[in-house]
Motif scaffolding. Structure first.
Motif, PDB file in Angstrom:
ATOM      1  N   LEU A 103      45.693  19.859  18.253  1.00 38.07           N
ATOM      2  CA  LEU A 103      46.263  19.269  19.455  1.00 38.07           C
ATOM      3  C   LEU A 103      45.846  17.807  19.585  1.00 38.07           C
ATOM      4  O   LEU A 103      46.670  16.959  19.976  1.00 38.07           O
ATOM      5  N   ALA A 104      44.593  17.517  19.253  1.00 34.04           N
ATOM      6  CA  ALA A 104      44.124  16.132  19.331  1.00 34.04           C
ATOM      7  C   ALA A 104      44.937  15.241  18.402  1.00 34.04           C
ATOM      8  O   ALA A 104      45.338  14.121  18.775  1.00 34.04           O
ATOM      9  N   ASP A 105      45.225  15.725  17.196  1.00 35.27           N
ATOM     10  CA  ASP A 105      46.021  14.938  16.245  1.00 35.27           C
ATOM     11  C   ASP A 105      47.445  14.750  16.752  1.00 35.27           C
ATOM     12  O   ASP A 105      48.012  13.654  16.658  1.00 35.27           O
ATOM     13  N   ASP A 106      48.034  15.824  17.286  1.00 36.29           N
ATOM     14  CA  ASP A 106      49.416  15.742  17.750  1.00 36.29           C
ATOM     15  C   ASP A 106      49.568  14.755  18.908  1.00 36.29           C
ATOM     16  O   ASP A 106      50.583  14.049  19.013  1.00 36.29           O
ATOM     17  N   THR A 155      39.364  31.684  20.271  1.00 37.48           N
ATOM     18  CA  THR A 155      39.328  32.590  19.121  1.00 37.48           C
ATOM     19  C   THR A 155      39.100  31.759  17.865  1.00 37.48           C
ATOM     20  O   THR A 155      39.045  30.527  17.905  1.00 37.48           O
ATOM     21  N   ASP A 156      38.995  32.452  16.739  1.00 35.55           N
ATOM     22  CA  ASP A 156      38.824  31.745  15.461  1.00 35.55           C
ATOM     23  C   ASP A 156      40.043  30.874  15.158  1.00 35.55           C
ATOM     24  O   ASP A 156      39.927  29.881  14.424  1.00 35.55           O
ATOM     25  N   ASP A 157      41.197  31.250  15.711  1.00 36.14           N
ATOM     26  CA  ASP A 157      42.423  30.492  15.447  1.00 36.14           C
ATOM     27  C   ASP A 157      42.659  29.376  16.455  1.00 36.14           C
ATOM     28  O   ASP A 157      43.601  28.592  16.298  1.00 36.14           O
ATOM     29  N   GLY A 158      41.821  29.314  17.471  1.00 33.67           N
ATOM     30  CA  GLY A 158      41.988  28.252  18.454  1.00 33.67           C
ATOM     31  C   GLY A 158      42.033  28.788  19.877  1.00 33.67           C
ATOM     32  O   GLY A 158      41.651  29.938  20.147  1.00 33.67           O
ATOM     33  N   TYR A 159      42.514  27.966  20.770  1.00 33.09           N
ATOM     34  CA  TYR A 159      42.606  28.339  22.173  1.00 33.09           C
ATOM     35  C   TYR A 159      43.820  29.254  22.401  1.00 33.09           C
ATOM     36  O   TYR A 159      44.879  29.078  21.784  1.00 33.09           O
ATOM     37  N   VAL A 160      43.662  30.238  23.307  1.00 35.97           N
ATOM     38  CA  VAL A 160      44.756  31.151  23.627  1.00 35.97           C
ATOM     39  C   VAL A 160      44.911  31.253  25.137  1.00 35.97           C
ATOM     40  O   VAL A 160      43.949  31.110  25.901  1.00 35.97           O
ATOM     41  N   GLY A 207      51.351  30.406  21.126  1.00 33.55           N
ATOM     42  CA  GLY A 207      50.271  31.088  20.427  1.00 33.55           C
ATOM     43  C   GLY A 207      49.006  30.250  20.388  1.00 33.55           C
ATOM     44  O   GLY A 207      48.922  29.204  21.038  1.00 33.55           O
ATOM     45  N   PRO A 208      48.029  30.673  19.615  1.00 31.51           N
ATOM     46  CA  PRO A 208      46.780  29.918  19.533  1.00 31.51           C
ATOM     47  C   PRO A 208      47.024  28.496  19.042  1.00 31.51           C
ATOM     48  O   PRO A 208      47.901  28.244  18.207  1.00 31.51           O
ATOM     49  N   VAL A 209      46.243  27.567  19.577  1.00 30.88           N
ATOM     50  CA  VAL A 209      46.323  26.176  19.140  1.00 30.88           C
ATOM     51  C   VAL A 209      44.898  25.652  19.019  1.00 30.88           C
ATOM     52  O   VAL A 209      44.066  25.863  19.903  1.00 30.88           O
ATOM     53  N   SER A 210      44.609  24.997  17.905  1.00 30.77           N
ATOM     54  CA  SER A 210      43.257  24.493  17.698  1.00 30.77           C
ATOM     55  C   SER A 210      43.081  23.145  18.380  1.00 30.77           C
ATOM     56  O   SER A 210      44.040  22.381  18.548  1.00 30.77           O
ATOM     57  N   GLY A 211      41.838  22.869  18.760  1.00 30.95           N
ATOM     58  CA  GLY A 211      41.553  21.587  19.386  1.00 30.95           C
ATOM     59  C   GLY A 211      41.874  20.410  18.482  1.00 30.95           C
ATOM     60  O   GLY A 211      42.530  19.449  18.916  1.00 30.95           O
ATOM     61  N   PRO A 212      41.444  20.432  17.204  1.00 30.54           N
ATOM     62  CA  PRO A 212      41.763  19.313  16.305  1.00 30.54           C
ATOM     63  C   PRO A 212      43.277  19.117  16.122  1.00 30.54           C
ATOM     64  O   PRO A 212      43.746  17.979  16.061  1.00 30.54           O
TER      65      PRO A 212
END
Length: 325
Positions: free
Chosen positions: A21-24, A49-54, A14-19
């Motif tokens: 993923l960067a933290d993970d 999207t507002d929820d992150g990358y898709v 599903g959607p994943v945000s840049g921040p």
């Protein structure tokens, strides 16, 4: 794991945000953004999207598109056009790489067994997998048989009733019995059916170990039958429409990885998919023809033939299916 591959894996759920993923991954947000842009340049259209990358709803046939959804531990080296995926895989082996699937939309200088010409136009599934299996060279034929099983399963998953002619030709199974159909060419009749795919394995090693192994697989996927040689057909011709090549490559590579992890499963799986067993055959070998009924396959892939003089195990040769008397 690279930022690129981690991003692809994250997009599967599903959607994943840049921040996030960067933290993970312990990398900068700029590194994540660069990975996203690199995927887009490759043809894998990552959305925002507002929820992150898709992920794209219909990924392209490219390296990222194939790696997206791939469970097998292989990287993908994709080319729109290349002389030979096997040649490219061998060069990667010489550079010290491993666990790489070289995939091309088109091959311009491909070849089959015994340096025979192999037609590989745009629209086919042309893939060569480079690995460094921890096996003795004498067991390498098992890898070839595993590739035939994986290819057959990928064709069946696409909706085509495929089977294996010893050792590694994948054919369209006949529905009308053992005798050739009236429309078949002589080449198809001798094979036992029209050819859908083939396998070519190459390796380098020493007496007790394999240094590297390349298994090249060619599937006539979305190709018009008129573009193929006599005795061959394509998934498109059988189905009347195109197959999803990306999904076919993923199924093929995942199945190869499964069989590589369980070598004892290869021969039973091959037997279940074989159209050679139970047939009268003629195998041309270096010491002469062997004619009889194919009754089994034994480690590491020899065909057992019941002849008038007893059983003979054939390890290599050209196999023709004969018409029943």
């Amino acid at each position: 794991m690279s930022t690129r591959r981690a991003l692809l894996d994250a997009l599967r759920s599903g959607p994943v945000s840049g921040p996030e993923l960067a933290d993970d991954l312990g990398v900068s947000r700029a590194a994540v953004w660069k990975a996203v842009e690199a995927l887009r340049e490759e043809g894998f259209e990552v959305g925002s999207t507002d929820d992150g990358y898709v992920a794209p709803t219909d990924p392209a046939y490219c390296a990222a598109g194939i790696e997206f959804g791939l469970d097998a531990p292989y990287g993908v080296d994709y080319h729109d056009s290349i002389p030979s995926t096997n040649d490219r895989a061998r060069r990667l082996a010489e550079e010290g790489q491993s666990d790489v699937a070289v995939v091309a939309d088109e091959q311009t200088g491909s070849r089959g067994r015994l340096d025979r010409d192999w037609v590989a136009p745009s629209g086919g599934v042309w893939v060569s997998l480079l690995t460094r299996p921890k096996i003795a060279p004498a067991r390498a034929p098992l890898v070839t048989l595993a590739a035939a099983v994986a290819t057959t399963d990928a064709c069946r998953a696409a909706g085509v009733d495929a089977g294996i002619k010893w050792p590694n030709d994948v054919l369209l199974r006949r529905t009308g019995g053992a005798d050739p159909d009236a429309h078949e060419s002589k080449a198809a009749a001798e094979r036992g059916g029209e050819k859908l795919a083939g396998v070519l394995t190459e390796m380098e090693g020493e007496a007790d170990r394999v240094s590297w192994l390349v298994v090249g697989i060619g599937v006539n996927a979305n190709i018009d039958s008129e573009a193929l040689p006599a005795g061959a057909t394509s998934l498109r011709a059988v189905l009347g429409g195109d197959v999803d090549r990306r999904r076919s490559v993923i199924r093929l590579l995942d199945r190869l990885a499964e069989l590589g992890a369980d070598p004892d499963a290869v021969l039973p799986a091959w037997r279940e998919r074989a159209i050679t067993l139970g047939r009268r055959v003629r195998v041309e070998t270096a010491t002469g023809d062997v004619v009889g009924t194919a009754v089994d396959v034994e480690p590491p892939g020899a065909l057992v033939i019941e002849t008038g003089d007893g059983r003979v195990s054939v390890h290599a040769g050209d196999c023709d299916h004969l018409r029943e008397a």
